[in-house]
Design an enzyme around this catalytic site. Structure first.
Site, mmCIF file in Angstrom:
data_model
loop_
_atom_site.group_PDB
_atom_site.id
_atom_site.type_symbol
_atom_site.label_atom_id
_atom_site.label_comp_id
_atom_site.label_asym_id
_atom_site.label_seq_id
_atom_site.Cartn_x
_atom_site.Cartn_y
_atom_site.Cartn_z
ATOM 1 C CG ASP A 50 117.729 22.609 3.259
ATOM 2 O OD1 ASP A 50 117.010 23.453 3.692
ATOM 3 O OD2 ASP A 50 117.987 21.482 3.714
ATOM 4 C CB SER A 72 125.077 20.175 8.978
ATOM 5 O OG SER A 72 124.284 18.817 9.126
#
Length: 238
Positions: free
Chosen positions: A221, A162
């Site tokens: 990521d 996230s």
């Protein structure tokens, strides 16, 4: 007026339109309509950007030890909706305001002329770090000023990145404000291919998280959130 410049997410689901509408409503509730005092009629009044979370298929904990990883994007994303511009430095010229549905709708304000990490709210540091990376592209005497509403459906603390999704979506938003001629101008002086922009964006977002969020993460990521493609895994030699 609700004109918007949209940056298409590299993987989306049916909930993207709901997130965009949620972000638009949060913006209106928090900031009202943007000021037209410095408005350039040739530029969009709003910008809306999106970036996905990820799962990793092979190579857990090897991205920060320079190994191989094989992540892919997922259909959960972070959406940024806001307005902003590059302004000349002066008193309160670099005023920036951010608000997120994940943080109860509380507005956090800062001055882009003095970007330092804060003790609270900790989530703001992810954004402050990204803004600091893009501030290097500005000319002397220029500052960023913006209002930004953020929504997302990447589960927090679930290992689905996230934070990277947030960073990359904010980075894309800042690129909209800066424009093609200014974004990344501190790195190169000509229009580069999208692939190189995606890599540089990922590097900036990783640096933001390393320095401002005190997270010693690798590049995986941010890289896949920035450069991944729908229906594809992305092998990265970190």
């Amino acid at each position: 007026r609700h004109k918007a410049s949209s940056v298409t997410t590299i993987m989306s689901n049916g909930n993207i339109s709901n997130l965009v509408e949620e972000a638009r409503k949060l913006f209106q509730q928090s900031f009202g309509s943007p000021s037209s005092e410095h408005e350039d009629a040739s530029k969009p009044l709003f910008h809306c950007t999106c970036a996905p979370g990820r799962v990793n298929l092979i190579g857990e904990h090897t991205d920060y030890t320079e190994g191989l990883v094989l992540p892919m994007c997922i259909s959960y994303s972070t959406v940024c909706y806001g307005s902003g511009e590059v302004v000349s430095s002066g008193e309160e010229a670099g005023a920036c305001r951010i608000v997120s549905t994940n943080e109860g709708g509380t507005v956090f304000s800062f001055d882009s002329s003095n970007i330092e990490k804060v003790k609270e709210p900790k989530w703001a540091n992810y954004i402050l770090g990204v803004v600091a990376q893009y501030a290097a592209d500005l000319k002397q005497g220029e500052l960023l000023s913006f209002d930004l509403a953020i929504t997302g459906d990447v589960p927090l603390g679930s290992g689905l990145s996230s934070s990277a999704s947030l960073e990359v979506s904010v980075a894309r938003f800042l690129e909209c404000i800066l424009g093609d001629d200014t974004a990344f101008s501190s790195v190169w002086k000509w229009n580069e291919v999208d692939r190189k922009k995606a890599i540089e964006r990922a590097l900036r977002c990783r640096k933001a998280e390393n320095i401002y969020a005190d997270s010693p993460c690798g590049i995986m990521d941010q890289y896949v959130s920035s450069a991944g493609k729908k229906g594809c895994a992305l092998m990265i030699d970190c």
